[in-house]
Design a protein around this motif. Structure first.
Motif, short mmCIF file in Angstrom:
data_model
loop_
_atom_site.label_atom_id
_atom_site.label_comp_id
_atom_site.label_asym_id
_atom_site.label_seq_id
_atom_site.Cartn_x
_atom_site.Cartn_y
_atom_site.Cartn_z
N GLY A 44 0.83 -1.20 0.00
CA GLY A 44 0.00 0.00 0.00
C GLY A 44 0.86 1.25 0.00
N HIS A 45 0.26 2.35 -0.38
CA HIS A 45 0.97 3.63 -0.40
C HIS A 45 0.30 4.58 0.58
N ALA A 46 1.10 5.13 1.49
CA ALA A 46 0.58 5.97 2.56
C ALA A 46 0.36 7.40 2.11
N LYS A 47 -0.68 7.99 2.67
CA LYS A 47 -0.78 9.44 2.67
C LYS A 47 -0.87 9.82 4.13
N SER A 48 -0.16 10.86 4.48
CA SER A 48 -0.09 11.28 5.87
C SER A 48 -0.57 12.71 5.97
N LEU A 49 -1.56 12.92 6.82
CA LEU A 49 -2.14 14.24 7.00
C LEU A 49 -1.70 14.78 8.36
N PHE A 50 -1.06 15.96 8.35
CA PHE A 50 -0.64 16.60 9.59
C PHE A 50 -1.73 17.59 9.98
N GLY A 87 0.00 24.11 9.69
CA GLY A 87 0.81 24.87 8.75
C GLY A 87 2.21 24.33 8.54
N GLU A 88 2.87 24.86 7.52
CA GLU A 88 4.24 24.44 7.18
C GLU A 88 5.22 24.67 8.31
N ARG A 89 5.09 25.79 9.00
CA ARG A 89 6.02 26.08 10.10
C ARG A 89 5.86 25.08 11.23
N GLU A 90 4.60 24.74 11.53
CA GLU A 90 4.34 23.75 12.58
C GLU A 90 4.88 22.38 12.15
N LEU A 91 4.72 22.06 10.89
CA LEU A 91 5.23 20.80 10.34
C LEU A 91 6.74 20.72 10.50
N ALA A 92 7.44 21.79 10.13
CA ALA A 92 8.90 21.82 10.25
C ALA A 92 9.33 21.76 11.72
N LEU A 94 7.66 20.64 14.47
CA LEU A 94 7.31 19.45 15.24
C LEU A 94 7.77 18.14 14.61
N LEU A 95 7.72 18.06 13.29
CA LEU A 95 8.07 16.80 12.62
C LEU A 95 9.33 16.89 11.79
N GLY A 96 9.87 18.10 11.61
CA GLY A 96 11.16 18.24 10.93
C GLY A 96 11.14 17.89 9.46
N VAL A 97 9.99 18.00 8.81
CA VAL A 97 9.89 17.70 7.38
C VAL A 97 9.16 18.83 6.66
N VAL A 98 9.22 18.77 5.35
CA VAL A 98 8.54 19.75 4.50
C VAL A 98 7.30 19.10 3.90
N PRO A 99 6.35 19.92 3.42
CA PRO A 99 5.19 19.34 2.75
C PRO A 99 5.64 18.41 1.61
N GLY A 100 4.96 17.31 1.48
CA GLY A 100 5.34 16.32 0.47
C GLY A 100 6.23 15.24 1.03
N ALA A 101 6.83 15.46 2.20
CA ALA A 101 7.70 14.46 2.82
C ALA A 101 7.10 13.92 4.12
N VAL A 102 5.85 14.27 4.40
CA VAL A 102 5.21 13.84 5.64
C VAL A 102 4.95 12.34 5.58
N SER A 103 5.32 11.64 6.63
CA SER A 103 5.07 10.21 6.73
C SER A 103 5.13 9.80 8.18
N PRO A 104 4.72 8.57 8.50
CA PRO A 104 4.82 8.14 9.90
C PRO A 104 6.25 8.12 10.42
N PHE A 105 7.24 8.04 9.52
CA PHE A 105 8.63 8.07 9.95
C PHE A 105 8.98 9.40 10.63
N ALA A 106 8.25 10.47 10.33
CA ALA A 106 8.54 11.78 10.90
C ALA A 106 8.32 11.81 12.40
N ALA A 107 7.63 10.82 12.95
CA ALA A 107 7.44 10.76 14.41
C ALA A 107 8.78 10.71 15.13
N ILE A 108 9.82 10.26 14.46
CA ILE A 108 11.15 10.21 15.06
C ILE A 108 11.63 11.59 15.49
N ASN A 109 11.14 12.63 14.80
CA ASN A 109 11.58 14.00 15.10
C ASN A 109 10.74 14.69 16.17
N ASP A 110 9.64 14.09 16.59
CA ASP A 110 8.78 14.67 17.62
C ASP A 110 9.27 14.20 18.99
#
Length: 170
Positions: A44-50, A87-92, A94-110
């Motif tokens: 399957g292919h994930a989509k991740s919504l922040f 928003g993008e700033r919150e994404l960067a 809290l999760l340390g990624v940019v839009p388009g790179a959001v995934s469950p792996f980003a939890a490592i940065n929280d």
């Protein structure tokens, strides 16, 4: 996202005994880009919504790319106040990624545990899941059981929900 962060993620997965397979491709920002450019990957292919709730809580909702997510239903299932996209700033921040790179792996940065990870039940039924390893020019395939192991290891045991099917008009 610096390439070394992605490499640190892959190294951590290796250290946990988690087998993954990554492929490189042009940067992907949308699901349409992904379908067109990612190649033929099993699983399957994930989509991740922040998401951010009305009271300032943050949520990372992971579903299959074809799943139509009704934010009102998702908030209700999670007993959360109304959802909107963060928003993008919150994404960067809290999760340390940019839009388009959001995934469950980003939890490592929280590292402060401010984001609740939620996985839609159909994701787990896939066996294998494809998602970005903190950058959108690669896709990493991981067994869903190993994804759960990873999320536990980084202090983000996910909540599992079963989203209702959203009817689409023909």
């Amino acid at each position: 996202m610096p390439a070394d962060d992605s490499q640190k993620l892959i190294t951590m997965l290796d250290d946990l005994g988690i087998v993954t397979r990554s492929v490189e491709h042009p940067p992907l920002r949308t699901i349409d880009d992904s379908k067109r450019l990612r190649g033929d990957l099993p699983g399957g292919h994930a989509k991740s919504l922040f998401l951010k709730d009305k009271k300032g809580g943050y949520w990372l909702l992971v579903a299959l790319e074809q799943t139509r997510v009704d934010l009102r239903s998702a908030a209700s299932l999670l007993q959360a106040p109304r959802f909107s996209f963060a928003g993008e700033r919150e994404l960067a921040r809290l999760l340390g990624v940019v839009p388009g790179a959001v995934s469950p792996f980003a939890a490592i940065n929280d590292v402060h545990g401010q984001v609740c990870v939620v996985i839609e039940q159909r994701v787990l039924a896939c066996g294998l899941l494809n998602c970005h390893p903190l950058r959108n020019d690669r896709t990493t395939t991981i067994a869903t059981s190993d994804l759960l192991k990873f999320l536990e290891q980084v202090g983000h045991p996910p909540r599992i929900i079963d989203l209702p099917e959203v009817a689409t008009s023909a």
